[in-house]
Design an enzyme around this catalytic site. Structure first.
Site, PDB file in Angstrom:
ATOM      1  CE  LYS A   1      -3.580   2.671   2.680  1.00 54.67           C
ATOM      2  NZ  LYS A   1      -4.480   2.376   3.337  1.00 54.67           N
TER       3      LYS A   1
HETATM    4  C1  5RP Z   1      -2.217   4.495   7.618  1.00 54.81           C
HETATM    5  C2  5RP Z   1      -2.851   3.362   7.015  1.00 54.81           C
HETATM    6  C3  5RP Z   1      -4.446   4.353   7.364  1.00 54.81           C
HETATM    7  O1  5RP Z   1      -6.004   2.881   6.057  1.00 54.81           O
HETATM    8  C4  5RP Z   1      -5.220   4.905   5.255  1.00 54.81           C
HETATM    9  O2  5RP Z   1      -3.797   5.633   4.895  1.00 54.81           O
HETATM   10  C5  5RP Z   1      -6.224   5.423   4.643  1.00 54.81           C
HETATM   11  O3  5RP Z   1      -7.109   5.792   4.108  1.00 54.81           O
HETATM   12  P1  5RP Z   1      -6.697   7.515   3.325  1.00 54.81           P
HETATM   13  O4  5RP Z   1      -5.304   7.916   3.243  1.00 54.81           O
HETATM   14  O5  5RP Z   1      -7.687   7.007   2.391  1.00 54.81           O
HETATM   15  O6  5RP Z   1      -7.979   7.730   4.382  1.00 54.81           O
HETATM   16  O7  5RP Z   1      -3.096   2.609   5.711  1.00 54.81           O
HETATM   17  O8  5RP Z   1      -0.751   3.787   6.946  1.00 54.81           O
END
Ligand code: 5RP
Length: 293
Positions: A205
């Protein structure tokens, strides 16, 4: 044994048909074992090969976040529109039905909360692999801090998780953190995503950036992008569209869905971009139609 009398004899061996040699569509997973592939297939849609993950794990460091004050009310209605939920064990247990027909990505590491200046300075396991298996997880997520104080510790957690994941057929999602001090450049994401994949992550991710197509090309496993802070809906759809066109295999998005004035509209619009290649304009029409519907 009575069943042996009058039983039909096996005879149809299809000697002229070669055994099925099915390939596997998730990037980097062709040589993984059956259980790992089976879980990946619950995350990445077999037709598009992509995934819409809905992240609502923000409370693990931030406490109640705008839009997530009542997860039991906000998240369950979105389940029909996404492929995977990403959360902590406390929230899965208390707010998500165990009968929900959706993939489950369980965050298995904790970090310092926002009350500390540097969230990368500590951290450890929030759940072991047995707990993840007991909860029916399809994937486990580990936060990493490349280029920050917690780099070494977080890579150790990633490697231990990937070891256990390989034993039990559980995919590991490596999360690239972007704290205050961390860059958001192509150079940084090229390095961070590759480091996570090389250390065992089955999925990474990360964030969209200029030059993303090179980041995706150099990462041997699928990249899903986070949404980051809330953007106007059309801009969030444009970011998702560019990411998919440039090689992302999905999104793992939170605030740009649950903080929208129509979370169901945004979830469906993002799904159209990710799975059906809708342009941002076409997807925005979906968002508007649901919102006004
Ligand atoms: C932080 C994460 C969070 O789940 C993620 O960032 C959340 O998603 P968004 O930024 O789209 O609100 O993994 O490291």
């Amino acid at each position: 044994m009575a069943d042996n009398i009058g039983n039909k004899a096996a005879h149809d061996y299809h000697l002229d048909v070669p055994a099925a040699q099915e390939g596997f569509y998730v990037k980097g997973a062709a040589h993984c074992d059956w259980g790992m592939k089976s879980r990946l297939a619950r995350m990445f849609h077999p037709q598009s090969g992509n995934t819409v993950m809905l992240a609502f794990d923000h409370g693990y460091i931030m406490g109640p976040t705008a839009g997530l004050e009542r997860i039991d009310l906000v998240i369950p209605p979105l389940i029909p529109y996404v492929d995977v939920l990403m959360g902590t064990r406390g929230i899965f247990r208390s707010c998500i039905s165990p009968a929900a027909r959706v993939g489950r990505c369980l965050r298995v590491t904790y970090d310092s909360t926002v009350l500390y200046d540097d969230m990368s300075n500590g951290g450890g396991f929030a759940s072991d692999m047995e707990n993840a298996l007991g909860m029916g997880a399809d994937c486990v997520a580990v936060q990493t801090f490349i280029g920050a104080a917690g780099e070494s510790r977080s890579l150790e957690l990633l490697c231990r998780t990937a070891d256990a994941g390989a034993r039990y057929g559980m995919p590991t999602l490596g999360v690239v953190a972007v704290g205050k001090e961390m860059e958001r450049t192509e150079k940084f994401f090229l390095l961070a995503t590759r480091v996570l994949a090389e250390n065992g992550a089955n999925i990474v991710k990360s964030y969209y950036c200029e030059g993303f197509e090179r980041v995706a090309a150099a990462c041997p496993v699928p990249i899903v992008i986070a949404g980051g802070k809330k953007l106007p809906e059309l801009e969030a759809l444009e970011m998702a569209y560019k990411a998919i066109q440039e090689g992302a295999r999905g999104v793992d998005m939170g605030r740009n869905i649950f903080q929208s004035d129509s979370p169901a509209g945004m979830a469906q619009a993002i799904g159209k971009v990710v799975h059906e290649g809708y342009t941002p304009k076409q997807a925005y029409e979906v968002y508007e139609a649901v919102k006004n519907g």
